[in-house]
Design a protein around this motif. Sequence first.
Motif, PDB file in Angstrom:
ATOM      1  N   UNK A 207     -21.730  41.450 -33.412  1.00 12.74           N
ATOM      2  CA  UNK A 207     -20.900  40.695 -34.092  1.00 12.74           C
ATOM      3  C   UNK A 207     -21.446  40.717 -35.165  1.00 12.74           C
ATOM      4  N   UNK A 208     -22.719  39.283 -35.319  1.00  8.65           N
ATOM      5  CA  UNK A 208     -22.650  38.584 -36.378  1.00  8.65           C
ATOM      6  C   UNK A 208     -22.431  40.432 -37.817  1.00  8.65           C
ATOM      7  N   UNK A 209     -23.116  40.924 -37.645  1.00  7.03           N
ATOM      8  CA  UNK A 209     -23.582  41.795 -38.248  1.00  7.03           C
ATOM      9  C   UNK A 209     -21.789  42.983 -37.930  1.00  7.03           C
ATOM     10  N   UNK A 210     -21.141  42.347 -38.141  1.00  7.18           N
ATOM     11  CA  UNK A 210     -19.615  43.019 -38.552  1.00  7.18           C
ATOM     12  C   UNK A 210     -18.782  41.973 -39.305  1.00  7.18           C
ATOM     13  N   UNK A 229     -15.747  50.075 -36.588  1.00 10.20           N
ATOM     14  CA  UNK A 229     -14.590  50.584 -36.010  1.00 10.20           C
ATOM     15  C   UNK A 229     -14.550  51.392 -35.085  1.00 10.20           C
ATOM     16  N   UNK A 230     -14.484  51.588 -32.971  1.00 11.79           N
ATOM     17  CA  UNK A 230     -13.704  50.644 -32.924  1.00 11.79           C
ATOM     18  C   UNK A 230     -14.654  49.493 -32.636  1.00 11.79           C
ATOM     19  N   UNK A 231     -16.057  49.686 -32.722  1.00 14.32           N
ATOM     20  CA  UNK A 231     -16.838  48.320 -31.688  1.00 14.32           C
ATOM     21  C   UNK A 231     -18.214  48.303 -33.074  1.00 14.32           C
ATOM     22  N   UNK A 232     -18.390  46.812 -32.993  1.00 14.61           N
ATOM     23  CA  UNK A 232     -17.378  46.044 -32.936  1.00 14.61           C
ATOM     24  C   UNK A 232     -16.936  44.959 -32.721  1.00 14.61           C
ATOM     25  N   UNK A 233     -16.277  45.805 -33.660  1.00 14.08           N
ATOM     26  CA  UNK A 233     -15.158  44.823 -34.798  1.00 14.08           C
ATOM     27  C   UNK A 233     -15.380  44.196 -35.590  1.00 14.08           C
ATOM     28  N   UNK A 234     -14.833  44.513 -37.064  1.00 16.90           N
ATOM     29  CA  UNK A 234     -15.321  43.726 -38.109  1.00 16.90           C
ATOM     30  C   UNK A 234     -14.129  42.725 -38.032  1.00 16.90           C
ATOM     31  N   UNK A 235     -14.460  42.085 -39.087  1.00 17.89           N
ATOM     32  CA  UNK A 235     -14.164  40.601 -38.876  1.00 17.89           C
ATOM     33  C   UNK A 235     -14.566  39.466 -39.823  1.00 17.89           C
TER      34      UNK A 235
END
Length: 310
Positions: A207-210, A229-235
Amino acid sequence: MKLVFAGTPEVAVPALDALIASGRHEVAAVVTRPDAPAGRGRRLVASPVAERAEEAGIEVLKPARPRDEDFLARLREIAPDCCPVVAYGALLPKAALDIPAKGWVNLHFSLLPAWRGAAPVQHAVMSGDEVTGASTFLIEEGLDSGPVYGVLTEEVRPTDTSGDLLTRLAFAGSGLLAATMDGIEDGTLHAVPQPADGVTLAPKITVEDAQVEWSAPALRVDRVIRACTPAPGAWTLFRGERLKLVQATPAVDRSELAPGELSAGKNNVFVGTGSHAVELLWVQPQGKKPMRAADWARGVRIVPGELVGS
């Protein structure tokens, strides 16, 4: 041959279907990860591979650990000739590797020795590879380092997400795995050692990488969003809350925005990067469903000059 298939997620189902449909080999059992909690109720749910095997009337083995003696004893009783593997998700001990006479053969979604590891497709998209593929190889104790039986290539399209690319590779790779089983059985296919040069690693994307770094060029931002996309999901962060970036596209004609600066019109939302802007198409605010970025922007009433990011 008598086969025991090992796999867990949806991406492994096409290969299992291909082996069942081939009619040439017997899929005597399936090995998959134990049932896992899912959904809001967090009830235990069987893996997609387990569900497909049960539909086909195939025995399903769900060891907590592949080194468990009960599992190893059952595998010895079945006495498979070969064990094809697709995204099983657990490290196989030597005691298990030694049971089938022709070994365990993995379908890996890269052109080995490139992208050894858990997330080859995501890394191929994130790195901007124009071509990737799939390989079948004999599993040994090293990380995806065993000799290769066969390969196929697949173009990485400019708009591919890792989900798009993985779906195509799953179906194309199912045929490669079935053909590999045929070649092993009739003795016409022999594994070739991987070259020593060209090794790259593809560890799991966290998640941190995203999290998107808006100071990076737009091309890099676009690749990160598509790779995650789809996981873990960029944010990114917006007003202190996480905003998931579902779909975006580079906007080469917009270069006046600072990195992370938002610009919202009636039908468009742009964010500045280290080069030109990207246009946000779909986003998902924290605790809500995905929505069009323009609808989101109208709802939150973006202030001119407002930023996303930390």
